[in-house]
Design an enzyme around this catalytic site. Structure first.
Site, PDB file in Angstrom:
ATOM      1  N   LYS A 145      66.488  38.823  21.642  1.00 49.81           N
ATOM      2  CA  LYS A 145      66.678  39.820  22.691  1.00 49.81           C
ATOM      3  C   LYS A 145      65.593  39.712  23.769  1.00 49.81           C
ATOM      4  O   LYS A 145      65.827  40.055  24.933  1.00 49.81           O
ATOM      5  CB  LYS A 145      66.710  41.218  22.090  1.00 49.81           C
ATOM      6  CG  LYS A 145      67.956  41.467  21.236  1.00 49.81           C
ATOM      7  CD  LYS A 145      69.239  41.233  22.022  1.00 49.81           C
ATOM      8  CE  LYS A 145      70.473  41.604  21.233  1.00 49.81           C
ATOM      9  NZ  LYS A 145      71.734  41.414  22.024  1.00 49.81           N
ATOM     10  N   ARG A 154      84.574  46.137  18.703  1.00 48.59           N
ATOM     11  CA  ARG A 154      84.038  47.275  17.973  1.00 48.59           C
ATOM     12  C   ARG A 154      82.725  47.730  18.604  1.00 48.59           C
ATOM     13  O   ARG A 154      82.209  47.113  19.523  1.00 48.59           O
ATOM     14  CB  ARG A 154      83.785  46.897  16.499  1.00 48.59           C
ATOM     15  CG  ARG A 154      82.773  45.775  16.329  1.00 48.59           C
ATOM     16  CD  ARG A 154      82.560  45.429  14.869  1.00 48.59           C
ATOM     17  NE  ARG A 154      81.512  44.425  14.706  1.00 48.59           N
ATOM     18  CZ  ARG A 154      81.081  43.987  13.525  1.00 48.59           C
ATOM     19  NH1 ARG A 154      81.614  44.466  12.413  1.00 48.59           N
ATOM     20  NH2 ARG A 154      80.124  43.084  13.463  1.00 48.59           N
ATOM     21  N   ASP A 186      84.783  32.786  20.914  1.00 48.59           N
ATOM     22  CA  ASP A 186      83.516  32.534  20.242  1.00 48.59           C
ATOM     23  C   ASP A 186      82.505  32.247  21.342  1.00 48.59           C
ATOM     24  O   ASP A 186      82.588  31.215  22.018  1.00 48.59           O
ATOM     25  CB  ASP A 186      83.649  31.341  19.299  1.00 48.59           C
ATOM     26  CG  ASP A 186      82.348  30.978  18.604  1.00 48.59           C
ATOM     27  OD1 ASP A 186      81.281  31.523  18.975  1.00 48.59           O
ATOM     28  OD2 ASP A 186      82.374  30.123  17.703  1.00 48.59           O
ATOM     29  N   VAL A 187      81.565  33.149  21.556  1.00 44.69           N
ATOM     30  CA  VAL A 187      80.659  33.024  22.700  1.00 44.69           C
ATOM     31  C   VAL A 187      79.746  31.811  22.608  1.00 44.69           C
ATOM     32  O   VAL A 187      79.114  31.434  23.600  1.00 44.69           O
ATOM     33  CB  VAL A 187      79.800  34.303  22.892  1.00 44.69           C
ATOM     34  CG1 VAL A 187      80.680  35.490  23.222  1.00 44.69           C
ATOM     35  CG2 VAL A 187      78.923  34.568  21.675  1.00 44.69           C
ATOM     36  N   TYR A 192      65.834  38.626  15.482  1.00 45.03           N
ATOM     37  CA  TYR A 192      66.595  39.452  16.424  1.00 45.03           C
ATOM     38  C   TYR A 192      65.752  39.790  17.644  1.00 45.03           C
ATOM     39  O   TYR A 192      66.206  39.659  18.788  1.00 45.03           O
ATOM     40  CB  TYR A 192      67.056  40.724  15.719  1.00 45.03           C
ATOM     41  CG  TYR A 192      67.858  41.665  16.577  1.00 45.03           C
ATOM     42  CD1 TYR A 192      69.178  41.390  16.895  1.00 45.03           C
ATOM     43  CD2 TYR A 192      67.288  42.844  17.065  1.00 45.03           C
ATOM     44  CE1 TYR A 192      69.921  42.257  17.680  1.00 45.03           C
ATOM     45  CE2 TYR A 192      68.024  43.718  17.846  1.00 45.03           C
ATOM     46  CZ  TYR A 192      69.347  43.421  18.153  1.00 45.03           C
ATOM     47  OH  TYR A 192      70.071  44.275  18.941  1.00 45.03           O
ATOM     48  N   ASP A 212      86.420  38.690  21.944  1.00 38.19           N
ATOM     49  CA  ASP A 212      85.670  38.796  20.689  1.00 38.19           C
ATOM     50  C   ASP A 212      86.136  37.698  19.746  1.00 38.19           C
ATOM     51  O   ASP A 212      87.273  37.218  19.839  1.00 38.19           O
ATOM     52  CB  ASP A 212      85.882  40.172  20.041  1.00 38.19           C
ATOM     53  CG  ASP A 212      84.713  40.595  19.174  1.00 38.19           C
ATOM     54  OD1 ASP A 212      84.349  39.834  18.259  1.00 38.19           O
ATOM     55  OD2 ASP A 212      84.157  41.684  19.410  1.00 38.19           O
ATOM     56  N   VAL A 260      71.596  52.849  17.838  1.00 35.47           N
ATOM     57  CA  VAL A 260      72.986  53.181  18.141  1.00 35.47           C
ATOM     58  C   VAL A 260      73.790  53.239  16.839  1.00 35.47           C
ATOM     59  O   VAL A 260      73.675  52.355  15.983  1.00 35.47           O
ATOM     60  CB  VAL A 260      73.614  52.151  19.090  1.00 35.47           C
ATOM     61  CG1 VAL A 260      74.969  52.649  19.594  1.00 35.47           C
ATOM     62  CG2 VAL A 260      72.692  51.847  20.259  1.00 35.47           C
ATOM     63  N   THR A 318      76.505  52.307  15.130  1.00 36.09           N
ATOM     64  CA  THR A 318      77.619  51.360  15.100  1.00 36.09           C
ATOM     65  C   THR A 318      77.704  50.732  13.711  1.00 36.09           C
ATOM     66  O   THR A 318      76.813  50.887  12.875  1.00 36.09           O
ATOM     67  CB  THR A 318      77.433  50.233  16.130  1.00 36.09           C
ATOM     68  OG1 THR A 318      76.306  49.420  15.740  1.00 36.09           O
ATOM     69  CG2 THR A 318      77.192  50.797  17.523  1.00 36.09           C
TER      70      THR A 318
END
Length: 268
Positions: A164, A25, A68-69, A160, A47, A193, A195
């Site tokens: 990053k 997505r 799953d990263v 967050y 994903d 963005v 989303t």
């Protein structure tokens, strides 16, 4: 003639194989569409959201992988399957990410760890998983999704922002270590963005834009605008970009307005 010219364009991804995480997505889905438009040979859409991943139509250019990263075994499985089927991995896009809001004092440790696990550990594991193959071939591209929040501090998103910022560090170190082996590692820093992650209530795009007068672009961005940056850094057009930080943020990190003075939204 036109087809031949398109295939020789430095912006083309013809003949290349990519893995894109967070592809079910948002920005990830837009990256898939942009890669296909750039004539990529094949892109693996990875994903953890299996149900949404299943909605993606598979074919010659597209396949899916539940990943799953944060899981080493999942990375090994996805990389091994890609190499077995396609024989190469030219591009890795570490796009998967999550966000949690809250003051530092009220952020739960579990939420902070979740930010670090997905946004940082996931990038690290992805880079590590593809490096042996890319080093053996002496070529490859890794593009990591960071954020404008990796440059700017802000209230209510400390976890967050920290994650990053860490992606910036991983990218720079990766560029230093892997550039010696013909591998480019760069990062992209989006902002605002539209989303599902940043606009979970699905507010109308124009309505959201009414709140954006404090930044130069005066509006949110669409995922497709961010995706084009990934195509550029993944392509040969960016062959001399390594350790670069591409800010696609509508001017957010350029500075701030002095309200009312010439050149401001109130006095353009």
């Amino acid at each position: 003639m036109e087809a031949a010219q398109a295939h020789t364009s430095p912006y083309s991804l013809s003949g290349k194989v990519a893995i894109v995480t967070g592809a079910a997505r948002g920005i990830g889905r837009a990256i898939i569409e942009a890669f296909v438009e750039a004539d990529i040979a094949h892109v693996v859409c990875a994903d953890v959201l299996a149900d949404q991943l299943a909605e993606i139509e598979q074919g010659e250019q597209i396949s899916t992988s539940v990943l799953d990263v944060t899981d080493e075994a999942d990375w090994e499985s996805t990389v091994d399957a890609t190499l077995k089927t396609h024989g190469q991995i030219d591009i890795l896009v570490n796009n998967a990410g999550v966000i949690a809001f809250g003051r530092i004092e009220s952020t739960e440790l579990a939420d902070f760890r979740r930010m670090m696990d997905v946004n940082v550990q996931g990038v690290f594991l992805g880079m590590r998983a593809v490096t042996p193959h890319m080093k053996a071939n002496r070529r490859g591209v890794i593009v990591n999704a960071s954020s404008s929040s990796g440059f700017l501090g802000s209230n209510f998103i400390a976890a967050y922002s920290a994650s990053k910022s860490a992606v910036r560090g991983l990218t720079r170190c990766g560029a230093m270590e892997l550039g010696l082996h013909g591998i480019r590692v760069n990062s992209i820093h989006p902002a605002s963005v539209d989303t599902g992650m940043t606009n979970p209530l699905g507010v109308d795009f124009e309505t959201m834009n009414e709140q954006m007068g404090w930044m130069p672009a005066q509006r949110f961005s669409r995922p497709s605008e961010i995706a084009r940056g990934f195509v550029f850094l993944a392509s040969d057009a960016a062959s001399y970009c390594n350790g670069a930080e591409l800010q696609i943020d509508g001017g957010l990190t350029a500075g701030f307005y002095f309200p009312g003075l010439p050149g401001s939204p109130e006095n353009p």
